[in-house]
Design a protein around this motif. Structure first.
Motif, PDB file in Angstrom:
ATOM      1  N   PHE A  72      39.899  44.864  33.240  1.00 41.35           N
ATOM      2  CA  PHE A  72      39.911  46.282  32.863  1.00 41.35           C
ATOM      3  C   PHE A  72      38.978  46.540  31.677  1.00 41.35           C
ATOM      4  N   VAL A  73      39.078  45.700  30.646  1.00 39.17           N
ATOM      5  CA  VAL A  73      38.220  45.853  29.459  1.00 39.17           C
ATOM      6  C   VAL A  73      36.758  45.693  29.844  1.00 39.17           C
ATOM      7  N   GLY A  74      36.469  44.705  30.681  1.00 37.88           N
ATOM      8  CA  GLY A  74      35.096  44.511  31.145  1.00 37.88           C
ATOM      9  C   GLY A  74      34.576  45.726  31.887  1.00 37.88           C
ATOM     10  N   ALA A  75      35.405  46.305  32.737  1.00 36.88           N
ATOM     11  CA  ALA A  75      35.001  47.497  33.499  1.00 36.88           C
ATOM     12  C   ALA A  75      34.779  48.686  32.570  1.00 36.88           C
ATOM     13  N   MET A  76      35.649  48.853  31.587  1.00 41.70           N
ATOM     14  CA  MET A  76      35.518  49.975  30.651  1.00 41.70           C
ATOM     15  C   MET A  76      34.258  49.861  29.792  1.00 41.70           C
ATOM     16  N   ASN A  77      33.814  48.632  29.555  1.00 42.02           N
ATOM     17  CA  ASN A  77      32.637  48.412  28.712  1.00 42.02           C
ATOM     18  C   ASN A  77      31.374  48.142  29.515  1.00 42.02           C
ATOM     19  N   GLY A  78      31.451  48.286  30.827  1.00 38.80           N
ATOM     20  CA  GLY A  78      30.279  48.092  31.670  1.00 38.80           C
ATOM     21  C   GLY A  78      29.789  46.651  31.756  1.00 38.80           C
ATOM     22  N   LEU A  79      30.699  45.693  31.563  1.00 38.07           N
ATOM     23  CA  LEU A  79      30.347  44.264  31.629  1.00 38.07           C
ATOM     24  C   LEU A  79      30.706  43.731  33.014  1.00 38.07           C
ATOM     25  N   LEU A  80      29.765  43.846  33.923  1.00 39.31           N
ATOM     26  CA  LEU A  80      30.007  43.482  35.317  1.00 39.31           C
ATOM     27  C   LEU A  80      30.459  42.032  35.459  1.00 39.31           C
ATOM     28  N   TRP A  81      29.785  41.108  34.790  1.00 36.45           N
ATOM     29  CA  TRP A  81      30.116  39.682  34.930  1.00 36.45           C
ATOM     30  C   TRP A  81      31.543  39.409  34.467  1.00 36.45           C
ATOM     31  N   LEU A  82      31.960  40.019  33.341  1.00 39.37           N
ATOM     32  CA  LEU A  82      33.318  39.808  32.839  1.00 39.37           C
ATOM     33  C   LEU A  82      34.340  40.429  33.791  1.00 39.37           C
ATOM     34  N   THR A  83      34.025  41.599  34.299  1.00 44.38           N
ATOM     35  CA  THR A  83      34.931  42.288  35.217  1.00 44.38           C
ATOM     36  C   THR A  83      35.142  41.478  36.490  1.00 44.38           C
ATOM     37  N   VAL A  84      34.049  41.065  37.110  1.00 43.89           N
ATOM     38  CA  VAL A  84      34.135  40.339  38.382  1.00 43.89           C
ATOM     39  C   VAL A  84      34.788  38.973  38.194  1.00 43.89           C
ATOM     40  N   TRP A  85      34.341  38.223  37.194  1.00 48.43           N
ATOM     41  CA  TRP A  85      34.881  36.877  36.978  1.00 48.43           C
ATOM     42  C   TRP A  85      36.375  36.941  36.671  1.00 48.43           C
ATOM     43  N   SER A  86      36.775  37.878  35.811  1.00 46.00           N
ATOM     44  CA  SER A  86      38.192  38.015  35.471  1.00 46.00           C
ATOM     45  C   SER A  86      39.019  38.430  36.687  1.00 46.00           C
ATOM     46  N   ALA A  87      38.493  39.350  37.485  1.00 45.88           N
ATOM     47  CA  ALA A  87      39.211  39.801  38.682  1.00 45.88           C
ATOM     48  C   ALA A  87      39.361  38.662  39.692  1.00 45.88           C
ATOM     49  N   VAL A  88      38.309  37.877  39.878  1.00 46.70           N
ATOM     50  CA  VAL A  88      38.361  36.744  40.812  1.00 46.70           C
ATOM     51  C   VAL A  88      39.378  35.706  40.337  1.00 46.70           C
ATOM     52  N   LEU A  89      39.346  35.373  39.043  1.00 47.25           N
ATOM     53  CA  LEU A  89      40.315  34.409  38.511  1.00 47.25           C
ATOM     54  C   LEU A  89      41.735  34.958  38.577  1.00 47.25           C
ATOM     55  N   CYS A  90      41.895  36.251  38.326  1.00 45.45           N
ATOM     56  CA  CYS A  90      43.214  36.881  38.404  1.00 45.45           C
ATOM     57  C   CYS A  90      43.766  36.779  39.825  1.00 45.45           C
ATOM     58  N   LEU A  91      42.968  37.149  40.783  1.00 45.68           N
ATOM     59  CA  LEU A  91      43.389  37.082  42.181  1.00 45.68           C
ATOM     60  C   LEU A  91      43.671  35.642  42.603  1.00 45.68           C
ATOM     61  N   GLY A  92      42.812  34.723  42.209  1.00 41.86           N
ATOM     62  CA  GLY A  92      43.029  33.304  42.534  1.00 41.86           C
ATOM     63  C   GLY A  92      44.312  32.768  41.926  1.00 41.86           C
ATOM     64  N   THR A  93      44.607  33.187  40.709  1.00 44.36           N
ATOM     65  CA  THR A  93      45.831  32.752  40.040  1.00 44.36           C
ATOM     66  C   THR A  93      47.063  33.294  40.762  1.00 44.36           C
ATOM     67  N   VAL A  94      47.013  34.558  41.153  1.00 45.53           N
ATOM     68  CA  VAL A  94      48.137  35.156  41.887  1.00 45.53           C
ATOM     69  C   VAL A  94      48.365  34.425  43.205  1.00 45.53           C
ATOM     70  N   ILE A  95      47.298  34.149  43.929  1.00 45.95           N
ATOM     71  CA  ILE A  95      47.419  33.461  45.224  1.00 45.95           C
ATOM     72  C   ILE A  95      47.971  32.054  45.038  1.00 45.95           C
ATOM     73  N   ALA A  96      47.427  31.315  44.074  1.00 45.29           N
ATOM     74  CA  ALA A  96      47.883  29.936  43.849  1.00 45.29           C
ATOM     75  C   ALA A  96      49.342  29.909  43.386  1.00 45.29           C
ATOM     76  N   ALA A  97      49.720  30.821  42.496  1.00 41.17           N
ATOM     77  CA  ALA A  97      51.102  30.862  42.016  1.00 41.17           C
ATOM     78  C   ALA A  97      52.063  31.251  43.136  1.00 41.17           C
TER      79      ALA A  97
END
Length: 138
Positions: free
Chosen positions: A100-125
């Motif tokens: 969310f913070v990455g998206a609000m600040n226009g940081l595409l790499w932070l937004t995408v990487w964080s979202a991918v890790l978030c989704l991966g963590t949810v799936i693995a858990a």
């Protein structure tokens, strides 16, 4: 072969797959959580390196990142599903906020990487939590 013999054999096969699925679920979740936690430490360490030790926000951030990483790393010592799932929940929240913070600040790499890790963590858990139910723990 009689039905009784066949049924007994099938029962043993499915029972032997349960520990393997549980072990795989634990180690997959562990790998994803460790990668996500290491990424958090690396990100905040990078901020400290770029801005110096005077940047209090980055210092507070690395303290929390290290705590999450330590929790994630000690889980296998005790083979604790609960500790690993706890770390996964905390990381999911942190990563969602990072995205969310990455998206609000226009940081595409932070937004995408964080979202991918978030989704991966949810799936693995989820995979680990469901393996507990399958083996009769939950």
């Amino acid at each position: 072969m009689t039905d009784g013999a066949h049924g007994g054999h099938a029962g043993r096969m499915s029972e032997s797959k349960k520990p393997a699925a549980r072990g795989a679920a634990f180690w997959i979740c562990y790998a994803v959580v460790a990668i996500a936690a290491l990424t958090g430490v690396a990100h905040t360490a990078g901020a400290i390196a770029a801005q110096g030790l005077g940047e209090e926000d980055a210092l507070f951030g690395i303290a929390r990142s290290i705590a999450i990483l330590v929790l994630a790393l000690i889980a296998p010592l005790f083979r604790s599903d609960d500790a690993l799932l706890g770390a996964a929940v905390v990381l999911t929240i942190v990563l969602a906020i990072d995205a969310f913070v990455g998206a609000m600040n226009g940081l595409l790499w932070l937004t995408v990487w964080s979202a991918v890790l978030c989704l991966g963590t949810v799936i693995a858990a989820t995979f680990l939590a469901r393996s507990d139910r399958i083996r009769g723990r939950g």
